[in-house]
Design a protein around this motif. Structure first.
Motif, PDB file in Angstrom:
ATOM      1  N   UNK A 123       0.851  -1.319   0.174  1.00  0.00           N
ATOM      2  CA  UNK A 123       0.074  -0.067  -0.007  1.00  0.00           C
ATOM      3  C   UNK A 123       0.707   1.296  -0.063  1.00  0.00           C
ATOM      4  N   UNK A 124       2.121   1.183   0.523  1.00  0.00           N
ATOM      5  CA  UNK A 124       2.963   2.414   0.759  1.00  0.00           C
ATOM      6  C   UNK A 124       3.536   2.344  -0.649  1.00  0.00           C
ATOM      7  N   UNK A 125       3.874   1.262  -1.437  1.00  0.00           N
ATOM      8  CA  UNK A 125       4.418   1.477  -2.889  1.00  0.00           C
ATOM      9  C   UNK A 125       2.967   2.129  -3.647  1.00  0.00           C
ATOM     10  N   UNK A 126       1.884   1.762  -3.401  1.00  0.00           N
ATOM     11  CA  UNK A 126       0.992   2.254  -4.186  1.00  0.00           C
ATOM     12  C   UNK A 126       0.565   3.736  -4.212  1.00  0.00           C
ATOM     13  N   UNK A 127       0.914   4.193  -2.803  1.00  0.00           N
ATOM     14  CA  UNK A 127       0.593   5.586  -2.643  1.00  0.00           C
ATOM     15  C   UNK A 127       1.901   6.248  -3.347  1.00  0.00           C
ATOM     16  N   UNK A 128       3.046   5.592  -3.264  1.00  0.00           N
ATOM     17  CA  UNK A 128       4.197   6.384  -3.776  1.00  0.00           C
ATOM     18  C   UNK A 128       3.947   6.597  -5.404  1.00  0.00           C
ATOM     19  N   UNK A 129       3.344   5.516  -5.930  1.00  0.00           N
ATOM     20  CA  UNK A 129       2.906   5.365  -7.480  1.00  0.00           C
ATOM     21  C   UNK A 129       2.087   6.587  -7.639  1.00  0.00           C
ATOM     22  N   UNK A 130       0.980   6.809  -6.907  1.00  0.00           N
ATOM     23  CA  UNK A 130       0.208   7.915  -7.183  1.00  0.00           C
ATOM     24  C   UNK A 130       0.795   9.388  -7.434  1.00  0.00           C
ATOM     25  N   UNK A 131       1.981   9.563  -6.336  1.00  0.00           N
ATOM     26  CA  UNK A 131       2.599  10.712  -6.366  1.00  0.00           C
ATOM     27  C   UNK A 131       3.508  10.784  -7.738  1.00  0.00           C
ATOM     28  N   UNK A 132       4.130   9.612  -7.844  1.00  0.00           N
ATOM     29  CA  UNK A 132       5.243   9.616  -8.848  1.00  0.00           C
ATOM     30  C   UNK A 132       4.747   9.812 -10.511  1.00  0.00           C
ATOM     31  N   UNK A 133       3.413   9.145 -10.596  1.00  0.00           N
ATOM     32  CA  UNK A 133       2.743   9.095 -11.773  1.00  0.00           C
ATOM     33  C   UNK A 133       2.400  10.330 -12.276  1.00  0.00           C
ATOM     34  N   UNK A 134       2.314  11.429 -11.146  1.00  0.00           N
ATOM     35  CA  UNK A 134       2.108  12.959 -11.799  1.00  0.00           C
ATOM     36  C   UNK A 134       3.019  13.492 -12.334  1.00  0.00           C
ATOM     37  N   UNK A 184      -7.604   6.675 -11.902  1.00  0.00           N
ATOM     38  CA  UNK A 184      -7.362   5.850 -10.530  1.00  0.00           C
ATOM     39  C   UNK A 184      -6.676   6.827  -9.518  1.00  0.00           C
ATOM     40  N   UNK A 185      -5.418   7.145  -9.993  1.00  0.00           N
ATOM     41  CA  UNK A 185      -4.734   7.663  -9.004  1.00  0.00           C
ATOM     42  C   UNK A 185      -5.111   8.700  -8.067  1.00  0.00           C
ATOM     43  N   UNK A 186      -5.938   9.744  -8.792  1.00  0.00           N
ATOM     44  CA  UNK A 186      -6.663  10.844  -8.075  1.00  0.00           C
ATOM     45  C   UNK A 186      -7.850  10.286  -7.145  1.00  0.00           C
ATOM     46  N   UNK A 187      -8.665   9.308  -7.988  1.00  0.00           N
ATOM     47  CA  UNK A 187      -9.710   8.723  -7.155  1.00  0.00           C
ATOM     48  C   UNK A 187      -9.160   8.148  -6.108  1.00  0.00           C
ATOM     49  N   UNK A 188      -8.008   7.148  -6.072  1.00  0.00           N
ATOM     50  CA  UNK A 188      -7.674   6.692  -4.839  1.00  0.00           C
ATOM     51  C   UNK A 188      -7.092   7.842  -3.656  1.00  0.00           C
ATOM     52  N   UNK A 189      -6.509   8.776  -4.345  1.00  0.00           N
ATOM     53  CA  UNK A 189      -6.180   9.845  -3.254  1.00  0.00           C
ATOM     54  C   UNK A 189      -7.166  10.429  -2.675  1.00  0.00           C
ATOM     55  N   UNK A 190      -8.212  10.958  -3.339  1.00  0.00           N
ATOM     56  CA  UNK A 190      -9.447  11.467  -2.774  1.00  0.00           C
ATOM     57  C   UNK A 190     -10.026  10.611  -1.715  1.00  0.00           C
ATOM     58  N   UNK A 191     -10.398   9.361  -2.294  1.00  0.00           N
ATOM     59  CA  UNK A 191     -11.333   8.538  -1.394  1.00  0.00           C
ATOM     60  C   UNK A 191     -10.377   7.887  -0.198  1.00  0.00           C
ATOM     61  N   UNK A 192      -9.147   8.072  -0.198  1.00  0.00           N
ATOM     62  CA  UNK A 192      -8.497   7.726   1.054  1.00  0.00           C
ATOM     63  C   UNK A 192      -8.656   8.612   2.136  1.00  0.00           C
ATOM     64  N   UNK A 193      -8.679   9.969   1.674  1.00  0.00           N
ATOM     65  CA  UNK A 193      -9.100  11.049   2.537  1.00  0.00           C
ATOM     66  C   UNK A 193     -10.427  10.608   3.568  1.00  0.00           C
ATOM     67  N   UNK A 194     -11.456  10.413   2.443  1.00  0.00           N
ATOM     68  CA  UNK A 194     -12.669   9.881   3.166  1.00  0.00           C
ATOM     69  C   UNK A 194     -12.959   8.819   3.678  1.00  0.00           C
TER      70      UNK A 194
END
Lengths: 317, 284
Positions: B110-121, B157-167
């Motif tokens: 899950x840490x890697x996935x979060x990292x990917x969200x940021x890197x993919x930007x 997906x990346x941004x959706x994951x980002x927003x939904x994590x917060x919720x």
């Protein structure tokens, strides 16, 4: 199968229970149920994002072309060596940097001003807040079209207004003049990116503790001093994050300038992304375009390192 | 220098300055918008005038009719609706369980996935679109709306994951613990405890994904070929090129129409958007 089992590293929950086989597995990786939750999102990301990206990077070292029958060959660093001698490419990168740095800097300064104003208790603030969001919601293509109308040489409102104010004598071709096209395009970039930066900075400002400002005011600190000693330190992390992101987004931007000028006149606004797009989809040079992509990543990486390192040093001292 | 009067004058001067600055911002933000809408409602005669006016003197819907005649606007709007709608629903459906797992089960993956969200930007689209183009060509999905939906799902997906994590973080763990104590299984807990609480966040994420896909231009430009498959933003660029003064009206009309769905959704999610963006950033 309790969902609420505390994570292995959770502290302050008393002594950890003795480790069962499952707990050990959970500490290393994940249990089956969690995999089941993660996989639907992980698979598309791996197949359509991580995979293609790695493939794209590897393409930079091949002579891949569109519509070729013979197999693609590994050419090592030949594409990068060609890039070094490609004056058009260097020119495009220079333009890309001018664009990204100017847009990011202007966006930040203007957004900070607007955010500070919107954080005040002014009348019509709700109206300004709503209006400030509109550019964010608009498709980039529409923003480009709209500004083409504004900049239009014969029927544009900009020339009309300026000549009424007697600032210009003849109508200016904003997007067709060699010297004016880039500044004109940068203005549009700032307009389009202002809302997002403002919103983020405003959120940062609203987290500045009011008591601190009040205390500083009671101590006789003026407006500027209050800003530099209380507000700025509090919003700095937000500022760094949004500025770094803005630079990356701006350097990679495509649609806005594609619609406004298509890179013209004479390549004066040909951002790196437009150049790479032409190379890949007008001339079919996939390998070469991928090498350009790599070079773009290098620029971003260098910028981020310089930018963030300086900030981190400032933070440390 | 001192004394209540001078202080008050200085305050008042400051206030005036602030209002003037705000006014300048409003003018900068609003004038292109006003010009776009005004052009959309002008008659061809008025567009041809050498001294253009801010407000149409004789407002007409002629340009909108002309825009529909010139390009297949309705069809492209339908395509955009279909593509953006499906991409948003699929991306959010995939992201909800993943976001939940990423918040509640911290691990290396899950840490890697979060990292990917940021890197993919960070990556320029060229590096992604060339391989995707070749991949979709192999799968015969170039110039198909399904192929575009696929790309937009991954894009969202990346941004959706980002927003939904917060919720998800905002849902109290104690509620889930209570449900578990009451004997609800994991799936049951997710569906009947977590999901209802997530609904507002879900709606916001859906709308944001929709707007992102509706506004997207680059992937659609590269992946779609035939005119009947084009999305709204690509069709709009068909108006460009050899634009005489008279063609500006239909261009403005079409551009105005294309903005309405995004504006509508943005108006609805205004508040949530800000909190959503920052929610993902708050420490867990």
């Amino acid at each position: 199968m309790s969902v609420a089992a505390p994570p292995p590293k959770a502290a302050g929950r008393g002594t950890p229970p003795p480790r069962t086989a499952r707990a050990r597995k959970a500490a290393l990786g994940l249990d089956g149920g969690t995999w089941f939750l993660l996989l639907p999102a992980l698979i598309p990301i791996l197949v359509l994002s991580v995979g293609p990206l790695l493939y794209g990077v590897s393409l930079a070292f091949t002579d891949a072309q569109a519509g070729r029958t013979e197999p693609t060959e590994f050419v090592g660093l030949a594409n990068l060596a060609d890039l070094r001698h490609d004056t058009l490419f260097w020119e495009s990168f220079r333009i890309g940097l001018v664009w990204a740095v100017s847009v990011t800097a202007l966006q930040f300064v203007l957004a900070l001003g607007l955010a500070l104003l919107l954080n005040q208790n002014l009348r019509f603030r709700w109206f300004a807040r709503t209006l400030a969001l509109v550019p964010w919601a608009m498709p980039e293509v529409v923003v480009g079209i709209m500004w083409r109308l504004v900049y239009h040489q014969d029927a544009g409102i900009l020339n009309e207004t300026l000549s009424r104010l007697h600032l210009i004598d003849d109508n200016v071709g904003w997007l067709t003049s060699l010297s004016l096209a880039l500044p004109a395009v940068i203005a549009v970039g700032v307009w389009a990116g202002l809302p997002q930066t403002t919103v983020v900075l405003l959120a940062g400002l609203q987290n500045v503790p009011y008591e601190l400002k009040e205390a500083a005011a009671l101590d006789g600190a003026g407006l500027w001093r209050r800003f530099t000693t209380v507000t700025w330190p509090a919003i700095k992390p937000v500022v760094i994050a949004i500025t770094a992101l803005n630079f990356i987004w701006n350097f990679n931007s495509f649609s806005l300038v594609f619609v406004l000028t298509q890179g013209g006149p004479g390549g004066e606004t040909r951002l790196p992304m437009l150049f790479a797009y032409e190379e890949a989809f007008a001339y079919g040079q996939y390998g070469y375009a991928a090498a350009m992509g790599l070079a773009m990543i290098a620029v971003i990486a260098v910028f981020l390192t310089l930018f963030l390192r300086r900030r981190l040093k400032e933070e440390a001292s | 220098m001192s004394g209540p009067t001078s202080l008050r004058t200085r305050r008042a001067a400051g206030r005036t300055g602030q209002y003037l600055a705000l006014l300048a911002y409003l003018v900068f933000l609003a004038f292109p918008l006003v010009w776009l809408v005004s052009t959309a409602f002008k008659s061809p005669q008025e567009l041809g005038r050498i001294d253009p006016t801010w407000i149409p003197q004789d407002p007409t819907l002629e340009n909108f009719r002309a825009a529909f005649d010139a390009q297949p606007l309705l069809r492209s709007a339908g395509n955009s609706l279909l593509v953006a709608g499906s991409a948003a629903v699929i991306a959010v459906a995939l992201a909800v369980p993943a976001a939940y797992a990423m918040v509640r089960k911290r691990s290396k993956i899950t840490t890697a996935a979060t990292g990917w969200i940021l890197v993919s930007q960070m990556f320029p689209f060229v590096l992604i679109i060339i391989p995707l183009f070749m991949l979709l060509k192999e799968a015969r999905m170039i110039d198909s709306l399904a192929g575009l939906v696929l790309v937009y799902v991954v894009w969202n997906l990346p941004f959706s994951l980002w927003m939904l994590q917060g919720y998800v973080k905002a849902v109290p763990v104690s509620l889930e613990e209570a449900a578990a104590v009451d004997g609800a299984g994991r799936l049951r807990t997710l569906v009947s405890v977590v999901l209802p609480l997530l609904t507002p966040g879900l709606v916001a994420t859906l709308m944001f994904s929709f707007v992102t896909a509706w506004n997207e231009f680059f992937f659609a430009l590269v992946l779609l070929k035939s005119p009947e498959n084009q999305t709204m933003s690509v069709i709009l660029t068909q108006f460009l090129g050899a634009e005489g003064v008279v063609d500006l009206g239909p261009l403005a009309a079409a551009a105005t129409l294309a903005t309405i769905p995004s504006l509508l959704f943005f108006a609805l999610l205004q508040r949530r958007l800000v909190s959503g963006m920052l929610a993902g950033a708050v420490k867990g």
